[in-house]
Design a protein around this motif. Structure first.
Motif, PDB file in Angstrom:
ATOM      1  N   GLY A  31       0.774  -1.237   0.000  1.00 38.04           N
ATOM      2  CA  GLY A  31       0.000   0.000   0.000  1.00 38.04           C
ATOM      3  C   GLY A  31       0.800   1.279   0.000  1.00 38.04           C
ATOM      4  O   GLY A  31       0.232   2.362   0.092  1.00 38.04           O
ATOM      5  N   LYS A  50      -2.455   7.325 -10.175  1.00 44.05           N
ATOM      6  CA  LYS A  50      -3.715   6.649 -10.431  1.00 44.05           C
ATOM      7  C   LYS A  50      -4.182   6.932 -11.849  1.00 44.05           C
ATOM      8  O   LYS A  50      -3.897   7.981 -12.422  1.00 44.05           O
ATOM      9  CB  LYS A  50      -4.805   7.142  -9.466  1.00 44.05           C
ATOM     10  CG  LYS A  50      -4.618   6.688  -8.039  1.00 44.05           C
ATOM     11  CD  LYS A  50      -4.751   5.202  -8.004  1.00 44.05           C
ATOM     12  CE  LYS A  50      -4.944   4.613  -6.663  1.00 44.05           C
ATOM     13  NZ  LYS A  50      -4.868   3.164  -6.721  1.00 44.05           N
ATOM     14  N   LYS A  54      -9.742   7.260 -10.732  1.00 40.74           N
ATOM     15  CA  LYS A  54      -9.619   6.169  -9.761  1.00 40.74           C
ATOM     16  C   LYS A  54      -9.275   6.732  -8.390  1.00 40.74           C
ATOM     17  O   LYS A  54      -8.569   7.724  -8.272  1.00 40.74           O
ATOM     18  CB  LYS A  54      -8.554   5.152 -10.189  1.00 40.74           C
ATOM     19  CG  LYS A  54      -8.877   4.404 -11.447  1.00 40.74           C
ATOM     20  CD  LYS A  54      -9.972   3.385 -11.182  1.00 40.74           C
ATOM     21  CE  LYS A  54     -10.238   2.579 -12.448  1.00 40.74           C
ATOM     22  NZ  LYS A  54     -11.176   1.513 -12.231  1.00 40.74           N
ATOM     23  N   ARG A  57      -7.160   2.866  -2.761  1.00 47.04           N
ATOM     24  CA  ARG A  57      -7.735   1.729  -2.044  1.00 47.04           C
ATOM     25  C   ARG A  57      -7.638   2.014  -0.546  1.00 47.04           C
ATOM     26  O   ARG A  57      -6.815   2.825  -0.123  1.00 47.04           O
ATOM     27  CB  ARG A  57      -6.984   0.443  -2.392  1.00 47.04           C
ATOM     28  CG  ARG A  57      -7.091   0.054  -3.873  1.00 47.04           C
ATOM     29  CD  ARG A  57      -6.446  -1.297  -4.148  1.00 47.04           C
ATOM     30  NE  ARG A  57      -5.216  -1.527  -3.419  1.00 47.04           N
ATOM     31  CZ  ARG A  57      -3.980  -1.338  -3.887  1.00 47.04           C
ATOM     32  NH1 ARG A  57      -3.817  -0.894  -5.115  1.00 47.04           N
ATOM     33  NH2 ARG A  57      -2.927  -1.599  -3.142  1.00 47.04           N
ATOM     34  N   GLN A  60      -4.147   1.939   0.781  1.00 48.94           N
ATOM     35  CA  GLN A  60      -3.363   3.087   0.321  1.00 48.94           C
ATOM     36  C   GLN A  60      -3.729   4.334   1.118  1.00 48.94           C
ATOM     37  O   GLN A  60      -2.850   5.128   1.453  1.00 48.94           O
ATOM     38  CB  GLN A  60      -3.592   3.323  -1.177  1.00 48.94           C
ATOM     39  CG  GLN A  60      -2.985   2.249  -2.042  1.00 48.94           C
ATOM     40  CD  GLN A  60      -3.350   2.422  -3.501  1.00 48.94           C
ATOM     41  OE1 GLN A  60      -4.489   2.692  -3.844  1.00 48.94           O
ATOM     42  NE2 GLN A  60      -2.358   2.263  -4.361  1.00 48.94           N
TER      43      GLN A  60
END
Length: 93
Positions: A31, A50, A54, A57, A60
């Motif tokens: 991450g 990204k 997007k 996550r 991340q």
């Protein structure tokens, strides 16, 4: 636009400013941001790249928060037009 296109442009622009945007990999610590940007004058920051639109996550987001809590700058770039502003921000902090 692919993330790799944005990543290549970041590396090229960092180099043109006398710096580096090195790939950052940390085995066993998932991450982490994609790149560590190192600029003249001891300026540095982490950058996550990204595909346009997007989002990070959850892991991340967690790593970004952990690094920022330690006092590091972490930027997220999802478009070519953001590169200059991010690098300027790193240079002036």
């Amino acid at each position: 636009m692919r993330e790799s296109v944005i990543e290549k442009a970041l590396v090229k622009e960092a180099k043109s400013r006398g710096g580096m945007a090195v790939k950052f990999v940390s085995p066993g610590f998932d991450g982490v941001p994609d790149r560590l940007v190192l600029l003249p004058g001891g300026k540095c920051a982490f950058v996550e790249l990204k595909t346009p639109g997007k989002k990070l996550r959850p892991l991340q987001e967690k790593r970004k928060h952990q690094l920022e809590t330690l006092g590091f700058s972490v930027y997220v770039i999802d478009g070519l037009e953001q590169i200059g502003g991010v690098l300027h921000g790193i240079q002036t902090t």
